[in-house]
Design an enzyme around this catalytic site. Sequence first.
Site, mmCIF file in Angstrom:
data_model
loop_
_atom_site.group_PDB
_atom_site.id
_atom_site.type_symbol
_atom_site.label_atom_id
_atom_site.label_comp_id
_atom_site.label_asym_id
_atom_site.label_seq_id
_atom_site.Cartn_x
_atom_site.Cartn_y
_atom_site.Cartn_z
ATOM 1 N N SER A 95 6.125 3.531 -15.696
ATOM 2 C CA SER A 95 6.375 2.087 -15.745
ATOM 3 C C SER A 95 5.002 1.606 -14.791
ATOM 4 O O SER A 95 3.737 1.843 -14.937
ATOM 5 C CB SER A 95 7.415 1.289 -15.497
ATOM 6 O OG SER A 95 7.566 0.148 -16.170
ATOM 7 N N ASP A 224 10.908 1.474 -26.957
ATOM 8 C CA ASP A 224 10.597 0.620 -25.625
ATOM 9 C C ASP A 224 10.631 -0.534 -25.540
ATOM 10 O O ASP A 224 9.517 -1.143 -26.018
ATOM 11 C CB ASP A 224 9.522 1.424 -24.769
ATOM 12 C CG ASP A 224 9.449 1.100 -23.384
ATOM 13 O OD1 ASP A 224 9.728 -0.029 -23.020
ATOM 14 O OD2 ASP A 224 8.850 1.910 -22.820
ATOM 15 N N HIS A 253 12.771 2.453 -22.466
ATOM 16 C CA HIS A 253 12.186 2.275 -21.068
ATOM 17 C C HIS A 253 12.471 3.297 -20.215
ATOM 18 O O HIS A 253 11.645 3.880 -19.392
ATOM 19 C CB HIS A 253 11.966 0.742 -20.501
ATOM 20 C CG HIS A 253 11.007 0.869 -19.677
ATOM 21 N ND1 HIS A 253 9.571 0.959 -19.830
ATOM 22 C CD2 HIS A 253 10.794 0.471 -18.514
ATOM 23 C CE1 HIS A 253 8.850 0.884 -18.969
ATOM 24 N NE2 HIS A 253 9.580 0.346 -18.079
#
Length: 273
Positions: A95, A224, A253
């Site tokens: 991320s 996601d 995610h």
Amino acid sequence: MATITTRDGTKIFYKDWGKGQAILFSHGWPLSADAWDVQMAYFGGQGYRVIAHDRRSHGRSDQTWDGNHMDQYADDLAELIEALDLRDLVLVGHSTGGGEVAHYVGRHGTRRVAKVVLVGAVPPLMLRTAGNPEGTPIEVFDGIRKGTLENRSQFFKDLTTPFYGYNRPGAQISDGLRESFWLQGMMGGIKGQLDCIHEFSEVDYTEDLKKIDVPTLLVHGDDDQIVPIQASALKAAKLVPNATLKVFQGADHGLAQTRAGEFNAELLAFLKR
């Protein structure tokens, strides 16, 4: 606790376990190095040296008023790598950590880096713009800012639902994982967390991706809900030379936690190539 002190006097916490080729893990927002515990235990047991740090203003690192931006994050990472004299290094970023890894390469090159892995990563650009119509509207990020500022404790609890795909039919909900997310988030400093929202949402990492000249694995879930694949991995795969894209069908995610076995196997295979 192991720390380094950066040139601006900030203490950065890190874990450093095992022996062998080094893998350095960079966490997502608003988490800490603890988000990588399953991977660190597994790859440490596979004969690798495993390292993870808490980004400044996150986890156990100093909470700073200034310097909560991607240039500084990348430079902090460079100082850690240099302090530990890491070479032939594998960089793994999730991320926001994927942005940090990409920007590290953009600013400091790959002299010490053997491979790069980006997992559910934000590059090239999350924000919807005229040139990036697949991106996420600014109003979403403004909502994240509002939630973090006004009641981040509740906001972090609520965020775990889309983060781990717990709003999907048949989801196997782990209260423990949700509580771990909340705890890690609440350890960080609110000022730095607020500043970091801009860094994961509005910074364009396109030029950084083009500079990654080592073998690169992109791992992303096609469900996601935090970093949609259309504006991230699908575009990044076209920008990074020598990139391999692995799409996890139906994955969320937080797939490094929710599908740890599958993810670890994929990463191990990439490391051994």
